[in-house]
Design a protein around this motif. Structure first.
Motif, PDB file in Angstrom:
ATOM      1  N   SER A 137       0.824  -1.215   0.000  1.00  0.00           N
ATOM      2  CA  SER A 137       0.000   0.000   0.000  1.00  0.00           C
ATOM      3  C   SER A 137       0.849   1.252   0.000  1.00  0.00           C
ATOM      4  N   GLU A 138       2.073   1.178   0.491  1.00  0.00           N
ATOM      5  CA  GLU A 138       2.930   2.346   0.560  1.00  0.00           C
ATOM      6  C   GLU A 138       3.723   2.573  -0.724  1.00  0.00           C
ATOM      7  N   ASN A 139       3.502   1.739  -1.731  1.00  0.00           N
ATOM      8  CA  ASN A 139       4.171   1.919  -3.014  1.00  0.00           C
ATOM      9  C   ASN A 139       3.301   2.751  -3.944  1.00  0.00           C
ATOM     10  N   GLU A 140       3.933   3.268  -4.986  1.00  0.00           N
ATOM     11  CA  GLU A 140       3.200   4.041  -5.986  1.00  0.00           C
ATOM     12  C   GLU A 140       2.211   3.153  -6.731  1.00  0.00           C
ATOM     13  N   LEU A 141       1.039   3.735  -7.054  1.00  0.00           N
ATOM     14  CA  LEU A 141       0.061   3.000  -7.843  1.00  0.00           C
ATOM     15  C   LEU A 141       0.499   2.996  -9.305  1.00  0.00           C
ATOM     16  N   THR A 142       0.644   1.815  -9.864  1.00  0.00           N
ATOM     17  CA  THR A 142       1.081   1.705 -11.257  1.00  0.00           C
ATOM     18  C   THR A 142      -0.090   1.681 -12.229  1.00  0.00           C
ATOM     19  N   ALA A 143      -1.260   1.290 -11.768  1.00  0.00           N
ATOM     20  CA  ALA A 143      -2.433   1.212 -12.642  1.00  0.00           C
ATOM     21  C   ALA A 143      -3.647   1.724 -11.878  1.00  0.00           C
ATOM     22  N   ARG A 144      -4.491   2.460 -12.556  1.00  0.00           N
ATOM     23  CA  ARG A 144      -5.694   3.017 -11.961  1.00  0.00           C
ATOM     24  C   ARG A 144      -6.880   2.727 -12.860  1.00  0.00           C
ATOM     25  N   SER A 145      -8.030   2.582 -12.247  1.00  0.00           N
ATOM     26  CA  SER A 145      -9.278   2.403 -12.981  1.00  0.00           C
ATOM     27  C   SER A 145     -10.382   3.122 -12.224  1.00  0.00           C
ATOM     28  N   ARG A 146     -11.464   3.388 -12.915  1.00  0.00           N
ATOM     29  CA  ARG A 146     -12.568   4.110 -12.305  1.00  0.00           C
ATOM     30  C   ARG A 146     -13.367   3.152 -11.421  1.00  0.00           C
ATOM     31  N   VAL A 147     -13.554   3.534 -10.168  1.00  0.00           N
ATOM     32  CA  VAL A 147     -14.248   2.704  -9.191  1.00  0.00           C
ATOM     33  C   VAL A 147     -15.236   3.585  -8.442  1.00  0.00           C
ATOM     34  N   ASP A 148     -16.425   3.041  -8.194  1.00  0.00           N
ATOM     35  CA  ASP A 148     -17.433   3.738  -7.398  1.00  0.00           C
ATOM     36  C   ASP A 148     -17.387   3.174  -5.983  1.00  0.00           C
ATOM     37  N   LEU A 149     -17.117   4.035  -5.014  1.00  0.00           N
ATOM     38  CA  LEU A 149     -17.037   3.583  -3.633  1.00  0.00           C
ATOM     39  C   LEU A 149     -18.362   3.018  -3.146  1.00  0.00           C
ATOM     40  N   ALA A 165     -19.882   7.767  -5.477  1.00  0.00           N
ATOM     41  CA  ALA A 165     -18.620   8.405  -5.082  1.00  0.00           C
ATOM     42  C   ALA A 165     -17.508   7.857  -5.965  1.00  0.00           C
ATOM     43  N   PRO A 166     -17.416   8.331  -7.205  1.00  0.00           N
ATOM     44  CA  PRO A 166     -16.420   7.771  -8.140  1.00  0.00           C
ATOM     45  C   PRO A 166     -15.007   8.226  -7.796  1.00  0.00           C
ATOM     46  N   VAL A 167     -14.083   7.294  -7.883  1.00  0.00           N
ATOM     47  CA  VAL A 167     -12.664   7.597  -7.673  1.00  0.00           C
ATOM     48  C   VAL A 167     -11.864   6.856  -8.731  1.00  0.00           C
ATOM     49  N   SER A 168     -10.601   7.226  -8.844  1.00  0.00           N
ATOM     50  CA  SER A 168      -9.687   6.557  -9.766  1.00  0.00           C
ATOM     51  C   SER A 168      -8.577   5.927  -8.944  1.00  0.00           C
ATOM     52  N   GLY A 169      -8.510   4.582  -8.983  1.00  0.00           N
ATOM     53  CA  GLY A 169      -7.500   3.932  -8.170  1.00  0.00           C
ATOM     54  C   GLY A 169      -7.457   2.439  -8.387  1.00  0.00           C
ATOM     55  N   ASP A 170      -6.867   1.755  -7.433  1.00  0.00           N
ATOM     56  CA  ASP A 170      -6.717   0.306  -7.478  1.00  0.00           C
ATOM     57  C   ASP A 170      -7.937  -0.334  -6.828  1.00  0.00           C
ATOM     58  N   PRO A 171      -8.745  -1.102  -7.564  1.00  0.00           N
ATOM     59  CA  PRO A 171      -9.957  -1.694  -6.966  1.00  0.00           C
ATOM     60  C   PRO A 171      -9.658  -2.601  -5.780  1.00  0.00           C
ATOM     61  N   VAL A 172      -8.560  -3.356  -5.836  1.00  0.00           N
ATOM     62  CA  VAL A 172      -8.230  -4.272  -4.749  1.00  0.00           C
ATOM     63  C   VAL A 172      -7.948  -3.502  -3.458  1.00  0.00           C
ATOM     64  N   LEU A 173      -7.147  -2.430  -3.571  1.00  0.00           N
ATOM     65  CA  LEU A 173      -6.842  -1.642  -2.384  1.00  0.00           C
ATOM     66  C   LEU A 173      -8.067  -0.914  -1.865  1.00  0.00           C
ATOM     67  N   LEU A 174      -8.914  -0.420  -2.772  1.00  0.00           N
ATOM     68  CA  LEU A 174     -10.126   0.267  -2.334  1.00  0.00           C
ATOM     69  C   LEU A 174     -11.066  -0.703  -1.615  1.00  0.00           C
ATOM     70  N   GLU A 175     -11.161  -1.931  -2.109  1.00  0.00           N
ATOM     71  CA  GLU A 175     -11.974  -2.922  -1.413  1.00  0.00           C
ATOM     72  C   GLU A 175     -11.359  -3.267  -0.066  1.00  0.00           C
TER      73      GLU A 175
END
Length: 388
Positions: free
Chosen positions: A232-244, A272-282
């Motif tokens: 989690s403390e590393n840079e995000l290499t890939a992002r996708s649109r996710v609704d919280l 609540a749309p965000v752009s990020g890693d779905p696994v980390l957001l879950e």
């Protein structure tokens, strides 16, 4: 009282020194001009001879004494006009040149302080990094002559370089140690399961095996938590649109199917749309819900989850009932291996990594997480993330 900036103070120093030097020069010029213009009446008046013996000396028919008075008065008037012109015109010129000098001093001070602004900007970006140690890859790399400012910048770069290596080594150690520990734990689990499931295993062996499997599972969860925290403390290499809201609904469904703990209220799940890693957001949502369920009232407890966009930020808030939490202790719950009591965790209540993972994952997405005590007990934990 707000102090003047360093640039303004340097400008005032430059302008003040120039003004003082100009005033001294004007005063010296005034004294010299005054001395040069204060001369005795001419030789002709002083050496005048009487026209007739016993009569007053005359020059061109004018009495010498009267002519001396006229010439002296003319000299005094000329000197006074000269000195007055020197003071007024010199003062005006000094004032105008001082204004130009102050403006020029402002430019020179800005030019001289530009390297300091570069150092401050780099330090501010490093300090404002969303995760500790993430911005340490930046360097000032100040060019120019090797003066005091250049030495300061080089020393700062050297310090940041050492910190960067230290943080990288720490992250690599956690990740490598976690990976290395997974293998023996998996081997232990396999051996215990084999011993427990043998046809001739006694009841004592089975109970001991179940206990060892429980301990092994706890250690595996600890290792998984450490790995997730390091990732989690590393840079995000890939992002996708996710609704919280969708993530929260999925996590709540899983909690409901598990059928343990208080009732989870999910009536307020707005987009609540965000752009990020779905696994980390879950993982953020799961950890918050599990933490709210674990630290709750034994009976009659309640957990609420809501999402939405507040002040231009996508938010996820998980609330629960539970014991009264002092406001000054809320910051400690986000530290690894920490709980509200301030001690290393033990027993079966978790390892204290859940909220640490939430904070690290939120920062990896450029967001923040805060906890606020609720009236009557429990917490409101809010994650704010940049909207997609």
């Amino acid at each position: 009282m707000k102090r003047l900036s360093l640039r303004a103070r340097l400008t005032l120093i430059y302008g003040g020194l120039f003004l003082v030097a100009g005033l001294v020069l004007l005063a010296v010029t005034y004294v010299l001009v005054d001395q040069r213009t204060t001369q005795p009446v001419g030789m002709a008046l002083r050496d005048a001879k009487p026209v007739v013996q016993g009569t007053e000396p005359k020059i061109n028919g004018v009495p010498a004494e009267q002519l001396r008075v006229l010439v002296s008065r003319a000299q005094d008037d000329a000197r006074d006009q000269t000195l007055y012109s020197l003071l007024t015109q010199g003062g005006i010129a000094l004032l105008l040149v001082s204004v130009v000098a102050i403006a020029f001093g402002w430019l020179v001070a800005g030019r001289a302080l530009q390297p300091l602004h570069q150092i401050t900007g780099t330090a501010r970006r490093i300090a404002g990094a969303d995760v500790a140690g993430r911005g340490l890859h930046e360097r000032i790399s100040l060019s120019g002559p090797r003066d005091e400012v250049r030495e300061l910048a080089d020393t700062f770069d050297e310090m940041v370089e050492r910190l960067d290596r230290s943080f990288d080594g720490q992250r690599r150690f956690v990740a490598n140690a976690s990976h290395e520990l997974r293998t023996p734990l998996a081997l232990n689990r396999s051996l215990i399961e084999l011993a427990v499931t043998r046809p001739g295993a006694s009841e004592d062996v089975r109970r001991l095996g179940e206990l060892l499997l429980s301990v092994n599972e706890r250690h595996e969860r600890l290792i998984d938590g450490l790995l997730t925290l390091a990732d989690s403390e590393n840079e995000l290499t890939a992002r996708s649109r996710v609704d919280l809201a969708e993530v929260a609904a999925h996590v709540v469904d899983q909690a409901v199917r598990a059928g343990t703990g208080p009732v989870v209220d999910r009536e307020d799940l707005a987009a609540a749309p965000v752009s990020g890693d779905p696994v980390l957001l879950e993982r953020i949502t799961t950890n918050l819900v599990e933490n709210a369920l674990r630290h709750n009232l034994p009976t009659g407890g309640w957990v609420g989850i809501r999402t939405g966009v507040v002040a231009g930020r996508s938010t996820l808030t998980v609330s629960n009932t539970g014991p009264v939490v002092p406001g000054y202790e809320t910051a400690a719950i986000f530290e690894p291996f920490r709980r509200l009591a301030g001690e290393r965790v033990g027993g079966g209540r978790g390892f204290g990594l859940g909220l640490s993972i939430v904070r690290a994952a939120a920062r990896a997405h450029g967001g923040t997480v805060t906890a606020r005590p609720r009236d009557g007990g429990g917490l409101d934990v809010t994650v704010e993330l940049p909207p997609a």
